[in-house]
Design a protein around this motif. Structure first.
Motif, mmCIF file in Angstrom:
data_model
loop_
_atom_site.group_PDB
_atom_site.id
_atom_site.type_symbol
_atom_site.label_atom_id
_atom_site.label_comp_id
_atom_site.label_asym_id
_atom_site.label_seq_id
_atom_site.Cartn_x
_atom_site.Cartn_y
_atom_site.Cartn_z
ATOM 1 N N TYR A 51 26.406 -54.656 2.802
ATOM 2 C CA TYR A 51 25.558 -53.598 3.325
ATOM 3 C C TYR A 51 25.940 -52.228 2.729
ATOM 4 N N ALA A 52 24.712 -51.307 3.093
ATOM 5 C CA ALA A 52 24.721 -50.107 2.640
ATOM 6 C C ALA A 52 24.026 -49.244 3.537
ATOM 7 N N MET A 53 24.019 -48.043 3.636
ATOM 8 C CA MET A 53 23.486 -46.805 4.378
ATOM 9 C C MET A 53 23.104 -45.965 3.187
ATOM 10 N N CYS A 54 21.619 -45.776 3.453
ATOM 11 C CA CYS A 54 20.923 -44.890 2.443
ATOM 12 C C CYS A 54 20.001 -44.082 3.098
ATOM 13 N N SER A 55 19.751 -42.918 2.114
ATOM 14 C CA SER A 55 18.920 -41.909 2.866
ATOM 15 C C SER A 55 17.763 -41.720 1.432
ATOM 16 N N PHE A 56 16.662 -41.307 1.860
ATOM 17 C CA PHE A 56 15.499 -40.919 0.862
ATOM 18 C C PHE A 56 16.383 -39.694 0.217
ATOM 19 N N LEU A 57 16.186 -39.539 -1.073
ATOM 20 C CA LEU A 57 16.935 -38.493 -1.859
ATOM 21 C C LEU A 57 15.812 -37.424 -1.782
ATOM 22 N N TYR A 58 14.342 -37.506 -1.560
ATOM 23 C CA TYR A 58 13.443 -36.094 -1.661
ATOM 24 C C TYR A 58 12.703 -36.391 -0.583
ATOM 25 N N GLU A 59 12.014 -35.149 -0.296
ATOM 26 C CA GLU A 59 11.084 -34.944 0.855
ATOM 27 C C GLU A 59 9.843 -34.339 0.202
ATOM 28 N N GLN A 60 9.205 -35.121 -0.553
ATOM 29 C CA GLN A 60 7.881 -34.602 -1.102
ATOM 30 C C GLN A 60 6.498 -35.385 -0.932
ATOM 31 N N GLU A 61 5.583 -34.537 -0.766
ATOM 32 C CA GLU A 61 4.353 -35.214 -0.665
ATOM 33 C C GLU A 61 4.069 -36.232 -2.024
ATOM 34 N N GLY A 62 3.620 -37.328 -1.658
ATOM 35 C CA GLY A 62 3.246 -37.927 -2.884
ATOM 36 C C GLY A 62 4.357 -39.179 -3.528
ATOM 37 N N VAL A 63 5.427 -39.089 -2.668
ATOM 38 C CA VAL A 63 6.562 -39.818 -3.106
ATOM 39 C C VAL A 63 6.544 -41.136 -2.051
ATOM 40 N N GLY A 64 6.294 -42.248 -2.491
ATOM 41 C CA GLY A 64 5.770 -43.567 -1.518
ATOM 42 C C GLY A 64 6.857 -44.003 -0.908
ATOM 43 N N TYR A 65 7.649 -43.252 -0.047
ATOM 44 C CA TYR A 65 8.789 -43.981 0.776
ATOM 45 C C TYR A 65 8.319 -44.657 1.935
ATOM 46 N N SER A 66 6.915 -44.670 2.256
ATOM 47 C CA SER A 66 6.469 -45.436 3.083
ATOM 48 C C SER A 66 6.491 -46.931 2.609
ATOM 49 N N MET A 122 15.107 -31.442 -1.356
ATOM 50 C CA MET A 122 16.029 -31.418 -0.265
ATOM 51 C C MET A 122 16.273 -32.645 0.116
ATOM 52 N N LYS A 123 17.214 -33.053 0.610
ATOM 53 C CA LYS A 123 17.604 -34.321 1.056
ATOM 54 C C LYS A 123 17.026 -34.899 2.335
ATOM 55 N N SER A 124 16.455 -35.748 2.689
ATOM 56 C CA SER A 124 15.792 -36.316 3.768
ATOM 57 C C SER A 124 17.033 -36.590 4.942
ATOM 58 N N GLN A 125 16.584 -36.571 6.242
ATOM 59 C CA GLN A 125 17.494 -36.953 7.206
ATOM 60 C C GLN A 125 17.108 -38.386 7.568
ATOM 61 N N GLN A 126 16.006 -39.054 6.877
ATOM 62 C CA GLN A 126 15.811 -40.438 7.229
ATOM 63 C C GLN A 126 16.942 -41.263 6.738
ATOM 64 N N THR A 127 17.469 -42.296 7.369
ATOM 65 C CA THR A 127 18.673 -43.134 7.045
ATOM 66 C C THR A 127 18.045 -44.654 7.214
ATOM 67 N N PHE A 128 18.595 -45.436 6.576
ATOM 68 C CA PHE A 128 18.139 -46.724 6.686
ATOM 69 C C PHE A 128 19.240 -47.668 6.084
ATOM 70 N N MET A 129 19.470 -49.058 6.684
ATOM 71 C CA MET A 129 20.551 -49.855 6.113
ATOM 72 C C MET A 129 20.031 -51.081 5.392
ATOM 73 N N VAL A 130 20.589 -51.460 3.975
ATOM 74 C CA VAL A 130 19.998 -52.360 3.519
ATOM 75 C C VAL A 130 21.404 -53.661 3.243
ATOM 76 N N GLU A 131 20.659 -54.705 2.856
ATOM 77 C CA GLU A 131 21.528 -55.802 2.529
ATOM 78 C C GLU A 131 21.310 -55.834 0.980
ATOM 79 N N VAL A 132 22.399 -55.736 0.253
ATOM 80 C CA VAL A 132 22.241 -55.492 -1.225
ATOM 81 C C VAL A 132 23.233 -56.267 -1.892
ATOM 82 N N THR A 133 22.834 -56.711 -3.139
ATOM 83 C CA THR A 133 23.959 -57.390 -4.084
ATOM 84 C C THR A 133 23.781 -56.680 -5.630
ATOM 85 N N PHE A 134 24.791 -56.392 -6.138
ATOM 86 C CA PHE A 134 24.854 -55.799 -7.351
ATOM 87 C C PHE A 134 25.492 -56.814 -8.494
ATOM 88 N N TYR A 135 24.657 -57.079 -9.704
ATOM 89 C CA TYR A 135 24.891 -58.016 -10.643
ATOM 90 C C TYR A 135 26.041 -57.560 -11.549
#
Length: 100
Positions: A58-73, A1-14
């Protein structure tokens, strides 16, 4: 299940690792810098403003999974990460902020 938690990142792709800038819907893994476990954290980039490879954007992201044990913290503001496609580092970035 997709998470509702969203966050902004500064990113560079090589340009040495990708031929094009990813589009919305891109689902890489982030590995946080200094993470001794090198845990792969699945994310979805749903909005992206990166003009060209090798440039900062910049990009807006969300956690892909909501599972115990996934270290999104581990994903915290001002922490740096590597953008992974399998074992390949295709970019780097920094967490900017979280949104509800």
């Amino acid at each position: 299940m997709k998470s509702q938690q969203t966050f902004m990142v500064e990113v560079t792709f090589y340009s040495s690792a990708r031929k094009t800038v990813p589009e919305a819907g891109y689902r890489p893994h982030f590995v946080m810098e200094l993470d001794e476990d090198r845990e792969y954290l699945g994310v979805e980039i749903y909005d992206i403003e990166v003009d060209t490879l090798d440039s900062v954007g910049y990009a807006m992201c969300s956690f892909l999974y909501e599972q115990e044990g996934v270290g999104y913290s581990k994903i915290q503001p001002n922490r740096s990460f590597m953008v992974m496609e399998g074992a390949s580092v295709v970019g780097r970035g920094k967490i900017v902020s979280f949104h509800l």
